[in-house]
Design an enzyme around this catalytic site. Sequence first.
Site, short mmCIF file in Angstrom:
data_model
loop_
_atom_site.label_atom_id
_atom_site.label_comp_id
_atom_site.label_asym_id
_atom_site.label_seq_id
_atom_site.Cartn_x
_atom_site.Cartn_y
_atom_site.Cartn_z
N ASP A 13 0.81 -1.23 0.00
CA ASP A 13 0.00 0.00 0.00
C ASP A 13 0.84 1.27 0.00
OD1 ASP A 13 -2.26 -1.70 0.27
OD2 ASP A 13 -1.95 -1.73 2.44
N LYS A 16 2.44 2.06 -5.16
CA LYS A 16 3.15 1.53 -6.34
C LYS A 16 2.37 1.78 -7.63
CE LYS A 16 3.21 -2.51 -4.40
NZ LYS A 16 2.85 -2.18 -3.03
N GLY A 40 -4.31 -4.05 -4.44
CA GLY A 40 -5.27 -3.08 -4.95
C GLY A 40 -4.52 -1.81 -5.24
N HIS A 41 -4.50 -1.42 -6.49
CA HIS A 41 -3.78 -0.21 -6.86
C HIS A 41 -4.78 0.89 -7.21
CE1 HIS A 41 0.08 -2.61 -7.98
NE2 HIS A 41 -0.15 -2.53 -6.70
N GLN A 223 2.15 -5.91 -3.00
CA GLN A 223 2.52 -6.01 -1.57
C GLN A 223 3.88 -5.33 -1.31
OE1 GLN A 223 1.45 -9.38 -2.99
NE2 GLN A 223 -0.52 -8.42 -2.75
#
Length: 434
Positions: A13, A16, A40-41, A223
């Site tokens: 988180d 990225k 989740g991006h 991650q």
Amino acid sequence: MPGIVIVGAQWGDEGKGKVTDLLAEKADTVIRFQGGNNAGHTIVREGVEWKLHLIPSGILHPGTTCVIGNGVVIDPAVLTGELDELKRKGVDISTLRISSNAHLIMPYHLLLDQVGEAKLGEARIGTTRRGIGPAYADKAARLGIRVQDLLDEKILKQKIVAAMEPKRLSLRPFQKDPSLDLQAMTDAYLVYGHRLESHIRDTAKLAWDALDAGRTVLFEGAQGALLDIDHGTYPFVTSSNPIAGAACVGAGVGPRDIDEVWGITKAYATRVGSGPFPTELHDDLGEDIRQKGGEFGTTTGRARRVGWLDLVALRYAARINSLSALVLTKLDVLSGQDTIRVCTSYLGKDGVEFPDFPYHQSVLHHSTGKYIDLPGWSEDITGCRELDELPQTARDYITFVEEFTGVPVTLIGVGPGRDQVIWTAASDGTIPRR
Ligand code: IMP
């Protein structure tokens, strides 16, 4: 600069997606190399928020080839859903390539993830319950179902039967669950196969071709280093290797194809799920940072645990990834703090000091941070676009991080928008301006 790896340098988180999105402008190909839809991006472009879980962030750049590499575990229901959503919003998805060797998350993996966590009770890992661990376990046990298996009904069915056999006992409570019916599962996965078929490729060859032609390839990690199954805070980790070395394995290239490794870190620290977090803040300040930084999971919506920047862990991440650059995100969230603390060593039980990341789990579990207090700043920095527009104390903070970790900061995030950044190197990462 052909091969650039982008990895999380904390517990995930770190932002990225935004960095990949920025660098993807100059890249030919973006390859995800591990993890699955536990990631989740979030990317904000022209006020529109995009949330991607499996598809590389580069998909928003027309013409950029986006690859889901062999190291990723794919839930095809999530992938096809994500494709539908992108198509609905008018994004060209024809450039998506999926490795034929990537493993699939099956309905029983989702159930086993839940069962596993329930069994652990208080000792649970706090997984995203997306079936990640059980899917990687099957891969290692050579019971995995791969993307290529979707193209042959007979093989698919045989492999599902073989994979489910050793799980019969654990799955007994779900005997009547329709998602576990062999024929229904096979049919559903064959439909996914039809939908994904035109995207399936030998993506290792595709990566090689791009690199061989001197094109820029981004390897996008999910991650972060401290969730790495080998080097992270085991067992409170994910089931893959989010560190730079895994980019080679998960994309099918060699170490000599990697030129740069960019580690992404927030200006503070967060963690989702259980496990040691020496700099965690349990007070109002932690809550304040959580609210200001919007620290709630993209995938699960869970409130993230918040703490001060842990430089012991960051230096460790720099070492195990051989970072060539650091990106410091969300610096704006720290505006308004009189004092900003940075953790420069750990204090274990009985006050023993650890300058380096401890190798023993018990030590880490009992460690708290020892801090240096740095002066904060009160100015709103969200409009800054050059380093010298930042308050001196903010620049000093950045310098402190660089000197402690030995890695130059090349990009600083000062807000959620893709333009809210300060480059301290050329935007393709090649020529340091300082
Ligand atoms: P899993 O990857 O779902 O098995 O979860 C294992 C651990 O990794 C849990 O603590 C999760 O909260 C954490 N985790 C997995 N993916 C992410 C991510 O993208 N960001 C932050 N934490 C994650």
